[in-house]
Design an enzyme around this catalytic site. Structure first.
Site, PDB file in Angstrom:
ATOM      1  CB  SER A  16      -2.429  -2.112  10.013  1.00  0.00           C
ATOM      2  OG  SER A  16      -1.793  -0.952   9.569  1.00  0.00           O
TER       3      SER A  16
ATOM      4  CG  ASP B 195       0.013  -2.270   2.486  1.00  0.00           C
ATOM      5  OD1 ASP B 195      -0.275  -1.067   2.624  1.00  0.00           O
ATOM      6  OD2 ASP B 195      -0.222  -3.124   3.351  1.00  0.00           O
TER       7      ASP B 195
ATOM      8  CG  HIS C 134      -2.972  -1.206   4.650  1.00  0.00           C
ATOM      9  ND1 HIS C 134      -1.804  -1.738   5.158  1.00  0.00           N
ATOM     10  CD2 HIS C 134      -3.681  -0.763   5.722  1.00  0.00           C
ATOM     11  CE1 HIS C 134      -1.806  -1.609   6.487  1.00  0.00           C
ATOM     12  NE2 HIS C 134      -2.927  -1.040   6.840  1.00  0.00           N
TER      13      HIS C 134
END
Length: 700
Positions: free
Chosen positions: A554, A639, A674
């Site tokens: 991320s 995501d 995610h």
């Protein structure tokens, strides 16, 4: 047999801002509806290429997976905790992915009732995530949130704990955040925008009525703020929080309402003021406020009134320059603080009402701090649902000690261990060694680094070491990457890897200023710190200079992606998980989920100064014709935080421009978002793939 990598079609797309022109040849990979045949075909080609390239590692990957799950107890349960006359626990059964949520009445552990079976709820689904659960005050109803798509958009459902009946009503488009009122018929929940996924409305729902009749109580009009709710320690209030990077605002709704009563008033606790962050608890008629009004590292204040006048606040713990106040928990007699000093967490216990040397339950009242011996570790407050209890539960872990749950009697300081997580039949913490060192960055700042390795395999010899080295970093949002234990990481350590966490600026390990030095127009410090740590670890003999690897996910994916544009020669391979790499374009598009709440973190590129600064480090914009390390890039098709097209575009551009023959692999999981795979075991397949990739590269 060699496998040919796919090359994405180039279709010029003009982007102009502040008289600066960018040509994005891979903009076409963005498909908000996720239905484009061309995009799906390209992602399928990338996945096929990755699968074929890694096929020779299938045996190693399976070995790693089996090692990892062997470090789990197949039949396992959490330590029960007591709340309102019941003991609650989650329990895993051998061979099942999801937990059973159970409870039993106080003193009757043989009468276990099943509240929710995650395996039953997940049956037939490609993805399942169980969100927040809450039992009504009368113990008869369960409200629970579920995500079946991996977009972090939850449905809320209801179940009778008397009959086992699942109610027909479903609340859609929620953040999963929910709180019961004390009437046992009213539920407060947070609604989020279906497009941007911004949680911004608080509704009141009455059980048995359609969602269309729910009453709007609060609406956040500023898209840079997120909204959440929680119930106060006193159970008297539903606390509505509006949060942005730099500012917060609290409102209160009475939890003591009836289902047929008029819409309850929403009372403002203290109006927002830019730069003022605060959070509120309420217990025994007093409000307790963690606030940065007197210092960036926060102090703790107490007041009996709504806080329209800050002069009414009494200081309980002053803001300090060297100690960050991260949180607090209230008990009948004690106040427990979560603090961070010199990068390490600590727990401190104070009398809730200063008694000037008097005794409490026959014991002298004084301050206590729990002490730990490891050079680098993390501790935290665990579930403490009963403020009347003298027992404090807390967790502890280090890079050589599995997560361990303790409780301590705050009156007597008696301590007992409740559970230590299993790490395999052969595991012994004595076989491993952890260190905490400081590395001087190029501007003179001292960057903390946490290290762990298997002692007998560590061969330190400056400029002549044989250990492969993996460096992990994050460096954003003030999130501290603490030095905890990872049972799966043992598969690397047992094969000679040294593992390091670079606590770069942008985190909050050294207090709020550490975060401030790694965001907005100071973001370059995060990249510089990671590069400087890498060079220092090699020069000090912690790793073979030809076998240095980096990993981040991320915002940590942004970190390592930026670093390999700036200093690619330092790394032999990199794993970038769900990496945030197309920073300029994403931050210019307020329709993308979560963008508006990020302006205080990265800056708003609608302003020229931020545009040019962000562009200077944005990994996608800075890809150039040069040699890059071996790369494994992962993303999830659904995501909601880093859209799949960012890593897809990045890989396409890298493949076009890079001048080396190193591996460049993209794996896009078509069923997840995610957080990757759901369930207890599935995520280990992903981790085993990453470890197999690194271990193959690290062969001498």
């Amino acid at each position: 047999m060699s496998v040919t990598p796919p090359f994405a079609q180039k279709i010029p797309h003009l982007l102009m801002q502040h008289n600066d022109i960018r040509i994005d040849h891979y903009h076409w990979l963005r498909d908000d509806e996720r239905t484009s045949p061309e995009v799906l075909a390209y992602l399928d080609q990338e996945n096929h290429y990755t699968e074929q390239t890694l096929a020779p590692l299938a045996e190693l990957q399976d070995t790693l997976y089996q090692e990892m799950i062997a470090r789990l107890r197949l039949d396992d349960s959490s330590v029960p905790y007591r709340k309102n006359g019941y003991w609650y626990q989650s329990r895993y059964q051998s061979g099942f992915e999801y937990a059973l949520i159970e409870r039993y009445p106080d003193g009757q552990p043989q009468q276990v009732d099943l509240l929710l079976d995650g395996n039953e709820r997940a049956a037939g689904q490609d993805y399942y995530d169980q969100g927040q659960l809450a039992v009504s005050p009368n113990q008869q109803l369960l409200a629970f949130a579920e995500d079946f798509v991996s977009r972090r958009e939850y449905q809320i459902r209801f179940k009778s704990l008397i009959t086992g009946e699942l109610y027909d009503e479903v609340l859609e488009h929620t953040s999963g955040n929910l709180v019961w009122a004390n009437d046992n018929q009213t539920l407060f929940y947070v609604h989020q925008d279906p497009e941007t996924l911004l949680p911004y409305r608080v509704y009141r729902h009455t059980l048995g009525t359609p969602q269309s009749q729910d009453v709007l109580l609060y609406e956040e009009s500023d898209p840079s703020f997120y909204t959440s709710i929680y119930k106060s320690r006193s159970q008297d209030y539903v606390v509505v929080g509006a949060w942005s990077t730099l500012t917060s605002e609290i409102s209160l709704i009475s939890a003591n309402i009836g289902a047929n009563e008029p819409t309850p008033a929403v009372r403002l606790f203290l109006a927002r003021q830019r730069g003022h962050e605060y959070e509120v608890e309420h217990y025994q008629g007093q409000f307790y406020v963690r606030s940065n009004k007197d210092g960036v590292n926060f102090g703790l204040y107490q007041t009996a009134e709504l806080a329209s006048c800050l002069d009414l606040w009494q200081t309980r713990v002053p803001a300090r320059a060297e100690v960050l106040l991260e949180g607090f928990t209230l008990f009948k007699d004690w106040l427990v603080l979560e603090e961070r000093s010199q990068g390490l967490t600590q727990l401190r216990q104070l009398p809730r009402t200063p008694l000037n040397g008097q005794q409490l339950n026959g014991q002298p009242t004084s301050e206590h701090q729990i002490h730990f011996d490891d050079p680098t570790y993390v501790t935290w407050l665990d579930v403490n649902t009963e403020p009347d209890s003298p027992w404090l539960r807390y967790g502890y872990s280090s890079m050589t000690q599995p997560v361990t749950l303790y409780e301590i009697n705050m009156d007597t300081q008696e301590r007992r261990e409740l559970k230590q997580e299993f790490a395999g039949e052969q595991f012994s913490g004595a076989d491993y060694r952890s260190e905490r060192i400081l590395v001087r960055a190029r501007d003179g700042e001292q960057v903390p680094v946490s290290l762990v390795y298997k002692a007998r395999l560590f061969k330190r010899a400056v400029n002549n070491t044989t250990n492969p080295l993996l460096i992990y970093g994050y460096g954003a949002y003030g999130a501290s990457m603490d030095s905890d234990f990872s049972a799966s990481r043992l598969s690397l350590l047992d094969r000679g890897f040294v593992y390091a966490i670079a606590h770069v600026r942008g985190g909050e390990e050294l207090g709020r200023n550490w975060y401030e030095q790694g965001r907005l127009l100071s973001k370059q410090n995060s990249f510089n710190d990671f590069i400087d740590v890498t060079q220092a670890l090699v020069s000090q003999g912690y790793g073979d200079k030809n076998r240095v690897y980096a990993a981040g996910g991320s915002a940590g994916g942004l970190l390592v992606a930026g670093v390999i544009n700036m200093a690619p020669q330092l790394y032999h391979g990199v794993v970038a998980a769900v990496p945030f790499v197309d920073v300029v374009t994403t931050m210019l598009d307020e329709s993308i989920p979560l963008t508006t709440g990020e302006f205080d973190e990265w800056g708003n590129p609608a302003e020229a100064e931020f545009y040019h600064y962000i562009k200077s480090y944005s990994p996608y914009d800075q890809v150039q014709a040069q040699a890059y390390p071996h790369l494994l890039v992962t993303t999830g098709f659904h995501d909601s935080q880093v859209q799949y097209w960012e890593p897809a575009k990045w890989v396409a551009k890298l493949r076009e421009l890079k001048t080396d023959d190193n591996l460049l692999l993209l794996h896009c999981d078509m069923d997840t978002g995610h957080g990757g795979k759901s369930g207890r075991f599935e995520a280990y397949h992903e981790l085993a793939r990453e470890y197999a990739f690194l271990l193959e590269l690290a062969k001498p």
